[in-house]
Design a protein around this motif. Structure first.
Motif, PDB file in Angstrom:
ATOM      1  N   VAL A   1       0.848  -1.201   0.000  1.00 37.01           N
ATOM      2  CA  VAL A   1       0.000   0.000   0.000  1.00 37.01           C
ATOM      3  C   VAL A   1       0.879   1.245   0.000  1.00 37.01           C
ATOM      4  O   VAL A   1       0.620   2.209  -0.730  1.00 37.01           O
ATOM      5  N   ARG A   2       1.958   1.222   0.792  1.00 37.44           N
ATOM      6  CA  ARG A   2       2.891   2.355   0.814  1.00 37.44           C
ATOM      7  C   ARG A   2       3.441   2.606  -0.589  1.00 37.44           C
ATOM      8  O   ARG A   2       3.482   3.751  -1.058  1.00 37.44           O
ATOM      9  N   GLU A   3       3.802   1.551  -1.282  1.00 36.93           N
ATOM     10  CA  GLU A   3       4.352   1.673  -2.636  1.00 36.93           C
ATOM     11  C   GLU A   3       3.301   2.246  -3.604  1.00 36.93           C
ATOM     12  O   GLU A   3       3.622   3.101  -4.424  1.00 36.93           O
TER      13      GLU A   3
ATOM     14  N   GLN B   1       3.617   5.758  -5.688  1.00 39.42           N
ATOM     15  CA  GLN B   1       3.496   5.804  -7.144  1.00 39.42           C
ATOM     16  C   GLN B   1       2.403   6.767  -7.589  1.00 39.42           C
ATOM     17  O   GLN B   1       2.523   7.422  -8.623  1.00 39.42           O
ATOM     18  N   ASN B   2       1.314   6.814  -6.813  1.00 41.02           N
ATOM     19  CA  ASN B   2       0.179   7.650  -7.192  1.00 41.02           C
ATOM     20  C   ASN B   2      -0.511   8.150  -5.938  1.00 41.02           C
ATOM     21  O   ASN B   2      -1.252   7.414  -5.295  1.00 41.02           O
ATOM     22  N   ARG B   3      -0.285   9.408  -5.603  1.00 45.23           N
ATOM     23  CA  ARG B   3      -0.875   9.995  -4.393  1.00 45.23           C
ATOM     24  C   ARG B   3      -2.401  10.091  -4.474  1.00 45.23           C
ATOM     25  O   ARG B   3      -3.059  10.335  -3.489  1.00 45.23           O
ATOM     26  N   HIS B   4      -2.974   9.920  -5.642  1.00 42.43           N
ATOM     27  CA  HIS B   4      -4.418  10.013  -5.829  1.00 42.43           C
ATOM     28  C   HIS B   4      -5.102   8.647  -5.813  1.00 42.43           C
ATOM     29  O   HIS B   4      -6.295   8.561  -6.096  1.00 42.43           O
ATOM     30  N   VAL B   5      -4.375   7.582  -5.484  1.00 39.43           N
ATOM     31  CA  VAL B   5      -4.927   6.230  -5.502  1.00 39.43           C
ATOM     32  C   VAL B   5      -6.121   6.142  -4.547  1.00 39.43           C
ATOM     33  O   VAL B   5      -6.134   6.765  -3.485  1.00 39.43           O
ATOM     34  N   THR B   6      -7.150   5.392  -4.949  1.00 38.48           N
ATOM     35  CA  THR B   6      -8.362   5.256  -4.142  1.00 38.48           C
ATOM     36  C   THR B   6      -8.408   3.896  -3.454  1.00 38.48           C
ATOM     37  O   THR B   6      -7.647   2.986  -3.792  1.00 38.48           O
ATOM     38  N   TYR B   7      -9.330   3.782  -2.509  1.00 40.83           N
ATOM     39  CA  TYR B   7      -9.539   2.500  -1.834  1.00 40.83           C
ATOM     40  C   TYR B   7      -9.837   1.408  -2.861  1.00 40.83           C
ATOM     41  O   TYR B   7      -9.313   0.306  -2.774  1.00 40.83           O
ATOM     42  N   ARG B   8     -10.719   1.715  -3.811  1.00 35.91           N
ATOM     43  CA  ARG B   8     -11.095   0.712  -4.812  1.00 35.91           C
ATOM     44  C   ARG B   8      -9.893   0.276  -5.637  1.00 35.91           C
ATOM     45  O   ARG B   8      -9.765  -0.896  -5.982  1.00 35.91           O
ATOM     46  N   GLU B   9      -9.031   1.206  -5.984  1.00 32.50           N
ATOM     47  CA  GLU B   9      -7.850   0.853  -6.772  1.00 32.50           C
ATOM     48  C   GLU B   9      -6.899  -0.011  -5.946  1.00 32.50           C
ATOM     49  O   GLU B   9      -6.322  -0.970  -6.462  1.00 32.50           O
ATOM     50  N   ILE B  10      -6.764   0.320  -4.669  1.00 25.92           N
ATOM     51  CA  ILE B  10      -5.909  -0.491  -3.789  1.00 25.92           C
ATOM     52  C   ILE B  10      -6.511  -1.888  -3.653  1.00 25.92           C
ATOM     53  O   ILE B  10      -5.806  -2.890  -3.756  1.00 25.92           O
TER      54      ILE B  10
END
Length: 147
Positions: free
Chosen positions: A84-86, A90-99
């Protein structure tokens, strides 16, 4: 069962009784009234009777629990925390769904990883560390508004 011996009232037993009453064409309320008169406080709640009547109406005939995917003991393990840290790096805008889509872990675990282990929060749709100073947070917010 021997005389005087108490019968174990299992889920399957109550489901069989509900199914029997369903086949007798009793209403849900008549079924729950009968169960309460026979078993008192041990009778299943109305919502259970309603759900099983709905299942039987849809054609279900099995009284056993259906197989469902068992949630792992915990998704909050060092490998997932690092992953998750990585993703955030890579993308500060990553969402819960993307994770969740990327790592296959549950939203409650993602929440725990983000907020308890990585101590980040979402600000202007970007993940930033909690431990930034107020001035640093303002700079991050101002920088985000430029885009």
């Amino acid at each position: 069962i021997r005389l005087g011996q108490k019968m174990e009232l299992t889920r399957e037993y109550f489901r069989a009784t509900i199914f029997h009453n369903f086949r007798r064409r009793l209403s849900r309320q008549e079924c729950i009234d009968e169960l309460k008169s026979l078993y008192g406080d041990e009778a299943p709640p109305y919502s259970t009777v309603k759900n099983w009547f709905n299942e039987f109406n849809r054609g279900r005939r099995s009284l056993n629990d259906e197989f469902c995917e068992v949630r792992p003991e915990t998704d909050v393990v060092p490998e997932n925390i690092d992953a998750v840290r990585e993703l955030i790096m890579q993308n500060r805008h990553v969402t819960y769904r993307e994770i969740q889509a990327s790592l296959g872990i549950f939203p409650t675990s993602i929440h725990s990883i983000l907020h308890e282990h990585l101590t980040v929060k979402k600000d202007c749709s970007r993940w930033i560390p909690h431990n930034l100073t107020i001035a640093q947070k303002r700079l991050v917010t101002i920088g985000a508004k430029k885009y």
